[in-house]
Scaffold this active site. Structure first.
Site, PDB file in Angstrom:
ATOM      1  N   ASP A  43      11.348  -8.265   8.775  1.00  0.00           N
ATOM      2  CA  ASP A  43      11.681  -9.197   7.698  1.00  0.00           C
ATOM      3  C   ASP A  43      13.082  -8.943   7.149  1.00  0.00           C
ATOM      4  O   ASP A  43      13.783  -9.874   6.752  1.00  0.00           O
ATOM      5  CB  ASP A  43      10.651  -9.091   6.569  1.00  0.00           C
ATOM      6  CG  ASP A  43       9.343  -9.787   6.916  1.00  0.00           C
ATOM      7  OD1 ASP A  43       9.268 -10.427   7.984  1.00  0.00           O
ATOM      8  OD2 ASP A  43       8.387  -9.684   6.119  1.00  0.00           O
ATOM      9  N   TYR A  85       9.222  -7.487  -2.930  1.00  0.00           N
ATOM     10  CA  TYR A  85       9.408  -6.550  -4.041  1.00  0.00           C
ATOM     11  C   TYR A  85       8.595  -6.964  -5.271  1.00  0.00           C
ATOM     12  O   TYR A  85       7.992  -6.127  -5.956  1.00  0.00           O
ATOM     13  CB  TYR A  85      10.898  -6.497  -4.365  1.00  0.00           C
ATOM     14  CG  TYR A  85      11.370  -5.335  -5.202  1.00  0.00           C
ATOM     15  CD1 TYR A  85      10.518  -4.295  -5.574  1.00  0.00           C
ATOM     16  CD2 TYR A  85      12.697  -5.274  -5.622  1.00  0.00           C
ATOM     17  CE1 TYR A  85      10.977  -3.235  -6.330  1.00  0.00           C
ATOM     18  CE2 TYR A  85      13.173  -4.217  -6.383  1.00  0.00           C
ATOM     19  CZ  TYR A  85      12.308  -3.195  -6.739  1.00  0.00           C
ATOM     20  OH  TYR A  85      12.759  -2.152  -7.491  1.00  0.00           O
ATOM     21  N   SER A 138       5.010  -5.790  -5.237  1.00  0.00           N
ATOM     22  CA  SER A 138       4.846  -4.360  -5.500  1.00  0.00           C
ATOM     23  C   SER A 138       4.963  -4.043  -6.981  1.00  0.00           C
ATOM     24  O   SER A 138       4.492  -3.001  -7.445  1.00  0.00           O
ATOM     25  CB  SER A 138       5.879  -3.557  -4.702  1.00  0.00           C
ATOM     26  OG  SER A 138       7.179  -3.754  -5.212  1.00  0.00           O
TER      27      SER A 138
END
Length: 307
Positions: free
Chosen positions: A89, A205, A208
């Site tokens: 990715d 991100y 998370s």
């Protein structure tokens, strides 16, 4: 989602651009098969020069049929049929910065584990490439974030497919981030930073940091604070037609801002604005794949034997 028409293959010249990163030895044979497949179909291949140099050092005596090279956006042919990103990715995000607003469709071949963006595995390589060169795929439109500032930052590409992030420069005390939506005060975040994610970046991100997952066709931004001091400050979903403005304060003079994998250092006196970009990325999705299949596989949903 846009349905691609079945092409008239007669006298059709297909040109592709290939961008990739270094890979481990277990991917070498798959890559050889890829180039053989492209040569058999008389595809004109333009490859990122540093990647070509790496491949030739691995392949040694094996010849690669290459039409030309590119090193930056200006060297990619305008009539390129699609961009092939080979890696994960992160490699896909770097490839996006090469095609910019050209509208060239992009597809990701994963040289390691399955990714959200690079979602074609090496096991499905032959079938996948055959489908792509014969236009047996759909196009998913992916929105981007635009960063505006009166400083010459991020060179000539101030966009992100996944997320824009503010974060403190070191391991010292938290920073204070004043956030405004359409010039209306939203909140002051006492935190290590904050993420503004696109729907595509909702599984990166932002996830998370506790942010929600959004389907790629959603028209939203996700604001996810990083380690907020006040635990009642939660991720926030807003329409992506909003204008976001931030001002950062703290004990340190500087802090970091990033667009996907690219970062810059800013002085805390600088204001900047985040909006949705006025163009989209055309992401190729094979007909047998869908977002929810990738989501279940990547996040291992349903692994319980009862399913």
């Amino acid at each position: 989602m846009t349905k691609m028409p079945t092409p008239n293959k007669k006298n059709k010249i297909i040109k592709i651009a290939i961008y990739g990163k270094n890979f481990t030895s277990d991917f070498t044979e798959s890559l050889k098969i890829l180039f053989q497949k492209l040569a058999e179909n008389k595809i004109q291949v333009f490859i990122y020069k540093p990647y070509f140099d790496f491949i030739t050092s691995i392949f040694k005596s094996d010849k690669i049929d290459i039409t030309g090279f590119f090193s930056d956006y200006s060297e990619i042919k305008k009539d390129t049929s699609f961009m092939l990103s080979i890696g994960g990715d992160g490699t896909y995000l770097e490839a996006v910065a090469f095609i910019k607003d050209s509208g060239i469709p992009i597809v990701g071949l994963n040289s390691g584990r399955l990714g959200f963006l690079a979602n074609i595995s090496k096991d499905n390589l032959i079938t996948a490439i055959d489908d792509v060169i014969n236009n047996r795929y759909d196009i998913d439109k992916r929105s981007l974030i635009k960063f505006d500032c009166n400083l010459p930052l991020f060179k000539d590409y101030r966009y992100a497919l996944n997320e824009f992030t503010i974060h403190k420069k070191d391991s010292s005390s938290m920073i204070k981030i004043q956030a405004y939506i359409n010039n209306e005060y939203l909140n002051t975040y006492w935190a290590d930073g904050i993420i503004v994610a696109t729907p595509t970046g909702s599984t990166a991100y932002s996830m998370s940091a506790g942010g929600p997952i959004a389907t790629p066709d959603s028209t939203i931004f996700i604001l996810s604070p990083l380690a907020p001091h006040n635990l009642t400050v939660r991720p926030l979903v807003i329409p992506d037609n909003c204008e976001l403005r931030f001002r950062v304060e703290g004990r340190n003079t500087n802090y970091l801002v990033s667009l996907d994998r690219r970062s810059e250092v800013l002085h805390k006196s600088i204001d900047f604005i985040i909006t949705r970009a006025n163009f989209e990325i055309n992401s190729i999705r094979l007909l047998h794949l869908n977002y929810f299949t990738t989501l279940r596989s990547k996040l291992m949903w349903g692994i319980d034997s009862r399913n």
